[in-house]
Design a protein around this motif. Sequence first.
Motif, PDB file in Angstrom:
ATOM      1  N   SER A   1     -19.885  -4.753  -4.721  1.00  0.00           N
ATOM      2  CA  SER A   1     -18.451  -4.671  -4.427  1.00  0.00           C
ATOM      3  C   SER A   1     -17.656  -4.170  -5.627  1.00  0.00           C
ATOM      4  CB  SER A   1     -17.932  -6.044  -3.967  1.00  0.00           C
ATOM      5  OG  SER A   1     -18.634  -6.476  -2.824  1.00  0.00           O
ATOM      6  N   LEU A   2     -17.927  -2.929  -5.996  1.00  0.00           N
ATOM      7  CA  LEU A   2     -17.340  -2.363  -7.195  1.00  0.00           C
ATOM      8  C   LEU A   2     -16.795  -0.979  -6.879  1.00  0.00           C
ATOM      9  CD1 LEU A   2     -17.650  -0.521  -9.978  1.00  0.00           C
ATOM     10  CD2 LEU A   2     -16.837  -2.861 -10.206  1.00  0.00           C
ATOM     11  N   ASN A   3     -15.529  -0.762  -7.255  1.00  0.00           N
ATOM     12  CA  ASN A   3     -14.859   0.501  -6.988  1.00  0.00           C
ATOM     13  C   ASN A   3     -14.419   1.137  -8.299  1.00  0.00           C
ATOM     14  OD1 ASN A   3     -14.854  -0.278  -4.114  1.00  0.00           O
ATOM     15  ND2 ASN A   3     -13.275  -1.732  -4.749  1.00  0.00           N
ATOM     16  N   TRP A   4     -14.318   2.456  -8.298  1.00  0.00           N
ATOM     17  CA  TRP A   4     -13.869   3.194  -9.479  1.00  0.00           C
ATOM     18  C   TRP A   4     -12.640   4.031  -9.120  1.00  0.00           C
ATOM     19  CZ3 TRP A   4     -15.781   2.511 -14.297  1.00  0.00           C
ATOM     20  CH2 TRP A   4     -17.058   1.962 -14.437  1.00  0.00           C
ATOM     21  N   TYR A   5     -11.672   4.047 -10.053  1.00  0.00           N
ATOM     22  CA  TYR A   5     -10.442   4.803  -9.874  1.00  0.00           C
ATOM     23  C   TYR A   5     -10.233   5.736 -11.066  1.00  0.00           C
ATOM     24  CZ  TYR A   5      -9.482   1.197  -6.420  1.00  0.00           C
ATOM     25  OH  TYR A   5      -9.568   0.348  -5.347  1.00  0.00           O
ATOM     26  N   GLN A   6      -9.567   6.853 -10.789  1.00  0.00           N
ATOM     27  CA  GLN A   6      -9.166   7.804 -11.828  1.00  0.00           C
ATOM     28  C   GLN A   6      -7.644   7.821 -11.893  1.00  0.00           C
ATOM     29  OE1 GLN A   6      -9.025  12.111 -10.906  1.00  0.00           O
ATOM     30  NE2 GLN A   6     -10.490  12.389 -12.579  1.00  0.00           N
ATOM     31  N   GLN A   7      -7.107   7.831 -13.098  1.00  0.00           N
ATOM     32  CA  GLN A   7      -5.653   7.881 -13.279  1.00  0.00           C
ATOM     33  C   GLN A   7      -5.311   8.945 -14.310  1.00  0.00           C
ATOM     34  OE1 GLN A   7      -3.975   4.070 -14.358  1.00  0.00           O
ATOM     35  NE2 GLN A   7      -1.940   4.625 -13.667  1.00  0.00           N
ATOM     36  N   ARG A   8      -4.825  10.073 -13.822  1.00  0.00           N
ATOM     37  CA  ARG A   8      -4.371  11.132 -14.727  1.00  0.00           C
ATOM     38  C   ARG A   8      -2.945  10.828 -15.160  1.00  0.00           C
ATOM     39  NH1 ARG A   8      -6.641  15.063 -10.676  1.00  0.00           N
ATOM     40  NH2 ARG A   8      -8.683  15.729 -11.446  1.00  0.00           N
ATOM     41  N   PRO A   9      -2.532  11.296 -16.351  1.00  0.00           N
ATOM     42  CA  PRO A   9      -1.180  11.018 -16.849  1.00  0.00           C
ATOM     43  C   PRO A   9      -0.111  11.470 -15.856  1.00  0.00           C
ATOM     44  CG  PRO A   9      -2.530  11.958 -18.589  1.00  0.00           C
ATOM     45  CD  PRO A   9      -3.345  12.052 -17.330  1.00  0.00           C
ATOM     46  N   GLY A  10       0.800  10.579 -15.540  1.00  0.00           N
ATOM     47  CA  GLY A  10       1.905  10.896 -14.656  1.00  0.00           C
ATOM     48  C   GLY A  10       1.544  11.021 -13.189  1.00  0.00           C
ATOM     49  N   LYS A  11       0.299  10.703 -12.840  1.00  0.00           N
ATOM     50  CA  LYS A  11      -0.152  10.820 -11.448  1.00  0.00           C
ATOM     51  C   LYS A  11      -0.492   9.443 -10.883  1.00  0.00           C
ATOM     52  CE  LYS A  11      -0.330  15.420 -11.449  1.00  0.00           C
ATOM     53  NZ  LYS A  11       0.487  16.267 -10.551  1.00  0.00           N
TER      54      LYS A  11
END
Lengths: 105, 121
Positions: free
Chosen positions: A31-41
């Motif tokens: 039960s593990l998820n990965w997220y990406q966070q670009r600057p300002g997005k």
Amino acid sequence: IYMTQSPSSLSASVGDRVTITCRASQFISSSLNWYQQRPGKAPTLLITRSSSLQSGVPSRFSGSGSGTDFFLTISRLQPEDSAVYSCQQSYGTPWTFGQGTKVEI
Amino acid sequence: EVHLLESGGDLVQPGGFLRLSCSASGFTFSSHAMNWVRQAPGKGLEWVSGISSSDESTYYPDSVKGRFTISRANSKNMLYLQLNNLRAEDTAVYYCAREPYYDTTGVFDYWGLGTLVIVSS
């Protein structure tokens, strides 16, 4: 459930293979998820259930692991992969995130 | 296309209150559980509340339980977060996040851009 990521940041070159580690403080199955966070997005969901790639996510991203130790691998780093990557457990509430890993190209 | 737009963030004094809103479009809002997730300056993401599609079930971590209240208006495609008795440590960007299913499972498949809440005197 506490989530710990390593490293907190990394710098790599275009074409490199990079791996981010995420460790849970207790058993969380897959039960593990990965997220990406670009600057300002807005954050975007990359991978669910440890290894299931979301529709539209490039195949150079992959996830693995189960139990307490998990990994996000980017096989051939691209300039657009510069972002903060966060793991998150969905095994039980409260849902909790790692502190994030900043990937610089 | 799924679109989530948060609003209502502001500068508020400690002990004060605020109501955040999230306008949803591009999907059947009433079929999805929804959540609020926050990010304090320089910190990681923190889940702060969740609500089932039918508004029957709500969930909170201990850090905000009793101070924050999540609600939704399916007829208006709107999600809300009432923040009461605010503390300096509540300062953060607050994101609205959708789940893929009717009930909350802790998977956030779409996010908004966030709204900034600053708690300071």
